[in-house]
Design an enzyme around this catalytic site. Structure first.
Site, PDB file in Angstrom:
ATOM      1  N   ASN A   1      -6.636 -18.447  -6.913  1.00 33.99           N
ATOM      2  CA  ASN A   1      -6.729 -17.075  -7.425  1.00 33.99           C
ATOM      3  C   ASN A   1      -5.907 -16.091  -6.590  1.00 33.99           C
ATOM      4  OD1 ASN A   1      -8.904 -17.530  -5.461  1.00 33.99           O
ATOM      5  ND2 ASN A   1      -9.467 -15.421  -5.886  1.00 33.99           N
ATOM      6  N   HIS A   2      -5.541 -16.502  -5.376  1.00 36.63           N
ATOM      7  CA  HIS A   2      -4.705 -15.611  -4.573  1.00 36.63           C
ATOM      8  C   HIS A   2      -3.218 -15.799  -4.839  1.00 36.63           C
ATOM      9  CE1 HIS A   2      -7.265 -13.336  -1.712  1.00 36.63           C
ATOM     10  NE2 HIS A   2      -8.174 -14.156  -2.195  1.00 36.63           N
TER      11      HIS A   2
ATOM     12  N   ASP B   1      -4.813 -20.942  -2.864  1.00 35.08           N
ATOM     13  CA  ASP B   1      -5.081 -19.912  -1.847  1.00 35.08           C
ATOM     14  C   ASP B   1      -4.316 -20.184  -0.553  1.00 35.08           C
ATOM     15  OD1 ASP B   1      -8.407 -18.453  -2.387  1.00 35.08           O
ATOM     16  OD2 ASP B   1      -6.592 -18.519  -3.609  1.00 35.08           O
TER      17      ASP B   1
ATOM     18  N   ARG C   1     -17.297 -11.665  -8.199  1.00 33.60           N
ATOM     19  CA  ARG C   1     -15.845 -11.777  -8.062  1.00 33.60           C
ATOM     20  C   ARG C   1     -15.095 -11.011  -9.148  1.00 33.60           C
ATOM     21  NH1 ARG C   1     -14.179 -15.712  -4.207  1.00 33.60           N
ATOM     22  NH2 ARG C   1     -15.689 -17.380  -3.927  1.00 33.60           N
TER      23      ARG C   1
ATOM     24  N   SER D   1      10.797  -0.978  -2.550  1.00 29.04           N
ATOM     25  CA  SER D   1      11.779  -0.513  -1.569  1.00 29.04           C
ATOM     26  C   SER D   1      11.102   0.114  -0.361  1.00 29.04           C
ATOM     27  CB  SER D   1      12.697   0.519  -2.214  1.00 29.04           C
ATOM     28  OG  SER D   1      11.902   1.625  -2.655  1.00 29.04           O
TER      29      SER D   1
ATOM     30  N   ASP E   1      13.402  13.365   4.110  1.00 22.02           N
ATOM     31  CA  ASP E   1      14.512  12.561   3.610  1.00 22.02           C
ATOM     32  C   ASP E   1      14.509  12.483   2.082  1.00 22.02           C
ATOM     33  OD1 ASP E   1      13.173   9.160   4.111  1.00 22.02           O
ATOM     34  OD2 ASP E   1      12.345  10.939   3.168  1.00 22.02           O
TER      35      ASP E   1
ATOM     36  N   ASP F   1      -2.411 -14.700   1.767  1.00 22.73           N
ATOM     37  CA  ASP F   1      -3.328 -13.557   1.951  1.00 22.73           C
ATOM     38  C   ASP F   1      -4.261 -13.746   3.130  1.00 22.73           C
ATOM     39  OD1 ASP F   1      -3.682 -12.724  -1.560  1.00 22.73           O
ATOM     40  OD2 ASP F   1      -2.448 -11.800  -0.014  1.00 22.73           O
ATOM     41  N   ARG F   2      -4.575 -12.659   3.765  1.00 22.00           N
ATOM     42  CA  ARG F   2      -5.491 -12.571   4.903  1.00 22.00           C
ATOM     43  C   ARG F   2      -4.886 -13.072   6.210  1.00 22.00           C
ATOM     44  NH1 ARG F   2     -10.488 -10.992   2.644  1.00 22.00           N
ATOM     45  NH2 ARG F   2     -10.968 -11.941   0.638  1.00 22.00           N
TER      46      ARG F   2
ATOM     47  N   ASN G   1       9.571  13.696   7.161  1.00 22.13           N
ATOM     48  CA  ASN G   1      10.884  13.500   7.776  1.00 22.13           C
ATOM     49  C   ASN G   1      12.005  14.048   6.899  1.00 22.13           C
ATOM     50  OD1 ASN G   1      11.057  11.613   5.768  1.00 22.13           O
ATOM     51  ND2 ASN G   1      11.335   9.841   7.120  1.00 22.13           N
TER      52      ASN G   1
ATOM     53  N   ASP H   1       5.435   1.853  -5.912  1.00 21.75           N
ATOM     54  CA  ASP H   1       6.740   1.482  -5.407  1.00 21.75           C
ATOM     55  C   ASP H   1       7.238   0.242  -6.148  1.00 21.75           C
ATOM     56  OD1 ASP H   1       7.863   0.111  -2.238  1.00 21.75           O
ATOM     57  OD2 ASP H   1       8.985   1.034  -3.882  1.00 21.75           O
TER      58      ASP H   1
ATOM     59  N   ASP I   1       9.991  -1.024  -7.169  1.00 24.48           N
ATOM     60  CA  ASP I   1      11.089  -1.898  -6.766  1.00 24.48           C
ATOM     61  C   ASP I   1      10.924  -2.377  -5.334  1.00 24.48           C
ATOM     62  OD1 ASP I   1      13.673   0.562  -5.942  1.00 24.48           O
ATOM     63  OD2 ASP I   1      11.589   0.347  -5.338  1.00 24.48           O
TER      64      ASP I   1
ATOM     65  N   ASP J   1      -8.427 -24.101   0.841  1.00 23.14           N
ATOM     66  CA  ASP J   1      -7.810 -22.810   1.158  1.00 23.14           C
ATOM     67  C   ASP J   1      -7.180 -22.785   2.546  1.00 23.14           C
ATOM     68  OD1 ASP J   1      -9.898 -20.326  -0.470  1.00 23.14           O
ATOM     69  OD2 ASP J   1      -9.456 -22.388  -1.052  1.00 23.14           O
TER      70      ASP J   1
ATOM     71  N   ASP K   1       6.511  14.937   2.742  1.00 20.77           N
ATOM     72  CA  ASP K   1       7.764  14.366   3.217  1.00 20.77           C
ATOM     73  C   ASP K   1       8.083  14.927   4.596  1.00 20.77           C
ATOM     74  OD1 ASP K   1      11.242  14.641   2.234  1.00 20.77           O
ATOM     75  OD2 ASP K   1      10.209  13.154   3.482  1.00 20.77           O
TER      76      ASP K   1
ATOM     77  N   HIS L   1     -12.169 -22.321  -2.702  1.00 20.97           N
ATOM     78  CA  HIS L   1     -12.544 -20.960  -3.126  1.00 20.97           C
ATOM     79  C   HIS L   1     -13.664 -20.313  -2.320  1.00 20.97           C
ATOM     80  CE1 HIS L   1     -12.168 -17.685  -5.920  1.00 20.97           C
ATOM     81  NE2 HIS L   1     -13.251 -17.929  -6.622  1.00 20.97           N
TER      82      HIS L   1
ATOM     83  N   HIS M   1      -5.052 -19.751   3.356  1.00 20.22           N
ATOM     84  CA  HIS M   1      -5.002 -18.302   3.589  1.00 20.22           C
ATOM     85  C   HIS M   1      -4.120 -17.893   4.744  1.00 20.22           C
ATOM     86  CE1 HIS M   1      -7.539 -16.789   0.508  1.00 20.22           C
ATOM     87  NE2 HIS M   1      -8.529 -17.609   0.794  1.00 20.22           N
TER      88      HIS M   1
ATOM     89  N   HIS N   1      -9.001 -25.156  -8.092  1.00 18.04           N
ATOM     90  CA  HIS N   1      -9.288 -24.216  -7.010  1.00 18.04           C
ATOM     91  C   HIS N   1     -10.694 -23.611  -7.095  1.00 18.04           C
ATOM     92  CE1 HIS N   1      -8.808 -21.263  -3.895  1.00 18.04           C
ATOM     93  NE2 HIS N   1      -9.253 -20.346  -4.727  1.00 18.04           N
TER      94      HIS N   1
END
Lengths: 186, 623
Positions: free
Chosen positions: B225-226, B193, B354, B554, B594, B196-197, B592, B550, B552, B164, B590, B381, B166, B277
């Site tokens: 797994n990550h 892995d 896990r 964005s 927008d 992440d982190r 601000n 979210d 897409d 790993d 909201d 792992h 990470h 892994h």
């Protein structure tokens, strides 16, 4: 010099005493030990025992090899010889394999707790004073390292290193009262 | 030094004294070492249990997240047709400005460019155009790779295997520094892995993929797994990419999602050593693994997803492990490979901690190795103090390459080299010059300090639950409970399986007659209150929810999205917010004005919810 007796290979070799101690102690019998711990103490021991328990389903079992560490973690400081004695003088290969559970651990721990000669701050300082050649409150780090690695229940090089890390001054000397305070405070 | 006769007895006396002194010191040393070991151990336990407790919280809400993903209909349209992917990932119209000082890649890549990339990442970021291009090439390559990489140590080549990482770029650089970069003479296997982190996950991926492209016969990547976009939502990779690539991050993430699903599952060396892994289970069958359509098998294909959710539910539903559908059987096989952990006693049980894979015992290892004619399993792992650890009679090796994983000084990383004799040769390291100056006891103290701080935060976060638990025991309302009750109450609430009695001197400042004043204790546990207790606990989950909503990527969600989310969330967390309140919340969120909601506004909303609950009817205004 008496001629050495030739030892024939036996299927079950007789256990040798770990240290050349003149009086031979009787074998340890856990059934003979009277448990005098309070309930609170036993709860404390259980917690620490669990910390050493590496079985995944928490069977409350530890290996023989861990027993000495656990006893020490709980505040006692037996010699290795004493630990081996209460474990019934197991063979080297058994240490990592044989397990004991909490019930079996209690009499062993009790026996160690009852032992006299625990060693006070003064005893300790007295012991180190032996190596104080000039009588000025310091010992030579190098000499102490040598002693610890070659006498008694020998320590390994990295253990000595860990113990002495940062204790020596520029001349390689150790003020042993401070050293003792360091060891006992942890 | 003196005459003969007296010398001997004097010498003996002195020797005797010296012996006794030595034994005394040695006894005390061993006690000191044992106490150090206990501290190290519970510190380690704290970190490990916090890591999994984190995951457990996640598992409990997993149902909700899965449900949300299934039921949430985005108000925006999303690109989802296969034919459009090529265009979607197209990088051709991305221009690289002149002021860009990072690497400019030309394809096909060569060794110099890969090496240059490694160097550049020390202080530069690769432009999104090149990122997309590199990832596209990687995707193309991965699609022709089999599920099982097969490597051989012929030509007396030593193969280097890493665990790993990470997102800890420092460690990868350290490995390359010590061992050399991948090349024809220096083949590497990376065991998952990567992300992440840590904070440089994308850089690690780009480096590994670059070398994969340059040396496809000498670089092997296993999936961890990550390498999973849902996990990434939770553990930081998604956030990292969106932060570093504000304009094209969503595209990069979508492409990575595909790449991850195409990563090979295992590597076999000389038909003797398996590198995977997580591990195995009692049903792992390499012949089956070789045949699956690995990129199609995923957790979000309908049926398998729901079965997975119920299998993960901690409200004990009947064991739904009868995966009759082949799709589900394949999914289980892959889960086992990526999520399992070894245990010291025989058997094979589901890995509840896990939420995927299993715990497998030495008998399962034995059976598996025999069936497949193998001699060793190398897996990762799990974080290990010394970077690696053997178990199952040295038939299973855990290898972890992210040093200082929990905290500076917490553990070393390691990599292993295998030559034709298949005898592992280990190299351990610790990235950070800080640790070199500290002695072992200082390291222990430092790590312990952090662990305890984290633990105190957890205790504080669960204050209301703990308070209820204490008050249930203290029926006469004396404000005092005994240590035993304190310990068992904490364990009941937190489920961390920690030695609370051993820890209590560090967590409790004083007791009177063996009793603890628990109100005073909470006051002592003072944590800087920058956010409310409930929000703090749910913070990461809220972030995850936002990122799911979210769709897409964005960074913005619509009012309608938000309203729907609140309704679903309130039902699940039993927060009971009325429609009226929801509407008010949506509008006031909201800040601000927008017309859409970004993540900061989203988080603020939940702070609001908490405040209104606590203040019971006071105005929702806040500064």
């Amino acid at each position: 010099m008496a001629p050495k007796k030739k030892e024939e290979p036996k299927p079950a070799p007789a256990p040798k005493p770990p240290e050349p101690e003149p009086p031979k102690e009787p074998e340890f019998n856990p059934a003979e030990v009277k448990l005098e711990f309070t309930a609170e103490q036993i709860e404390d021991f259980k917690d620490a025992f669990q910390l050493f328990d590496r079985t995944p389903t928490n069977e409350m079992k530890i290996t023989y090899a861990q027993c000495g560490d656990l006893i020490r973690a709980l505040g006692q400081n037996p010699t290795n010889a004493e630990v081996m004695h209460v474990l019934g003088k197991p063979k080297a290969e058994e240490m990592q394999v044989k397990m004991l559970d909490f019930e079996q651990f209690l009499p062993i721990h009790q026996h160690i707790c009852k032992a006299k000669d625990r060693g006070t701050f003064e005893d300790f300082v007295e012991g180190l004073r032996v190596f104080d050649k000039e009588g000025n409150g310091t010992v030579m780090g190098a000499e102490l390292r040598h002693v610890l690695a070659t006498l008694g229940e020998k320590m390994k090089e990295d253990e000595v290193e860990q113990l002495m890390a940062g204790q020596e001054d520029a001349n390689g000397c150790i003020n042993y009262e401070a050293f003792v305070k360091h060891i006992m405070a942890g | 030094m003196g005459c003969g006769v007296t010398k001997t007895s004097e010498f003996n006396r002195k020797f005797d004294k010296a012996m006794k002194a030595a034994v005394l010191i040695q006894r005390w040393y061993r006690q000191y070492a044992a106490r150090m070991e206990v501290r190290r151990r519970y510190t380690w336990n704290i970190f490990q249990s916090m890591e999994y407790a984190d995951l457990q919280d996640q598992i409990k809400l997993y149902n909700f997240l899965g449900y949300l993903m299934d039921n949430f209909t985005p108000s925006k349209n999303e690109v989802c047709r296969d034919a459009e992917w090529e265009r979607y990932f197209s990088y051709n119209n991305i221009t690289v400005p002149d002021i860009y000082s990072g690497p400019r890649l030309t394809f096909p890549l060569d060794m110099d460019q890969a090496a240059h990339l490694v160097e550049a990442f020390k202080n530069k970021q690769l432009h999104s155009r090149y990122v997309l291009q590199l990832l596209l090439e990687t995707w193309k390559l991965l699609r022709v790779l089999p599920n099982i990489n097969r490597v051989s140590t012929c030509h007396s080549k030593e193969i280097t295997i890493c665990g790993d990482l990470h997102g800890q770029l420092e460690d990868l650089l350290l490995i390359f520094y010590k061992n050399g970069m991948p090349s024809l003479e220096k083949p590497y296997v990376f065991n998952g892995d990567y992300v992440d982190r840590g904070k440089d996950s994308i850089e690690i991926l780009l480096i590994l993929f670059a070398f994969l492209l340059v040396f496809p016969g000498d670089v092997y990547l296993n999936r961890g797994n990550h390498e999973d976009h849902i996990i990434n939502l939770r553990y930081g990779f998604t956030k990292e990419v969106l932060n570093k690539y504000k304009l094209h991050g969503k595209r990069i993430l979508k492409l990575l999602q595909k790449i991850f699903s195409w990563l090979p599952l295992v590597t076999v060396i000389d038909q003797r050593v398996l590198i995977v892994h997580g591990g195995i289970s009692d049903t792992t069958d390499l012949a089956l693994i070789a045949r699956v359509d690995r990129h199609r098998v995923s957790r979000t294909n309908g049926k398998s997803h729901r079965i997975l959710s119920s299998a993960l539910s901690s409200d004990s539903e009947p064991e739904s492990s009868e995966f009759t559908d082949t799709g589900n059987d394949e999914w289980k096989q892959i889960l086992d490979l990526l999520w399992s952990d070894p245990m010291s006693h025989d058997g094979c049980i589901p890995n509840e901690v896990r939420g995927g894979g299993c715990y497998w015992g030495p008998d399962v290892t034995e059976g598996f190795l025999n069936r497949h004619n193998l001699q060793l399993i190398i897996r990762s792992h799990e974080c290990k103090q010394d970077g690696y650890e053997f178990c199952h009679n040295r038939k299973v090796l855990t290898l972890f390459s992210a040093s200082n994983y929990y905290e500076v000084g917490s553990n070393r990383g390691a990599f292993v080299r295998l030559g034709p004799d298949l005898v592992p040769y280990f190299v351990q390291y610790q990235a950070t010059s800080m640790t070199r100056g500290l002695s072992f006891p200082q390291n222990v103290k430092r790590t312990e300090h952090t662990a305890l701080k984290v633990l105190r935060e957890q205790l504080f976060v669960h204050k209301s639950d703990l308070l209820s638990a204490f008050q249930e025991i203290d029926k006469e309302n004396t404000g005092l409970i005994c240590l035993n009750d304190w310990a068992s109450a904490i364990e009941r609430v937190l489920h961390l399986d920690l030695p609370w009695r051993v820890l209590h001197p560090q967590l409790v400042s004083s007791t009177t007659d063996g009793k603890l004043d628990y109100h005073g204790w909470f006051r002592d546990l003072h944590i800087e209150q920058t956010m409310l207790e409930t929000l703090y606990r749910h913070r990461s989950t809220l972030e995850t929810i936002f990122r799911i909503v979210d769709t897409d990527n964005s960074g913005l969600i619509t009012f309608e999205d938000f309203r729907q989310t609140l309704k679903l969330l309130s039902a699940y967390l039993k927060m009971e917010i009325s429609d009226e309140v929801i509407n008010e919340l949506v509008i006031s969120t909201d800040t601000n004005n927008d017309g859409s909601i970004d993540i900061d506004e989203f988080m603020e909303a939940f702070r609001l919810v908490d405040k209104s609950r606590l203040e019971r009817g006071k105005s929702l205004e806040y500064t």
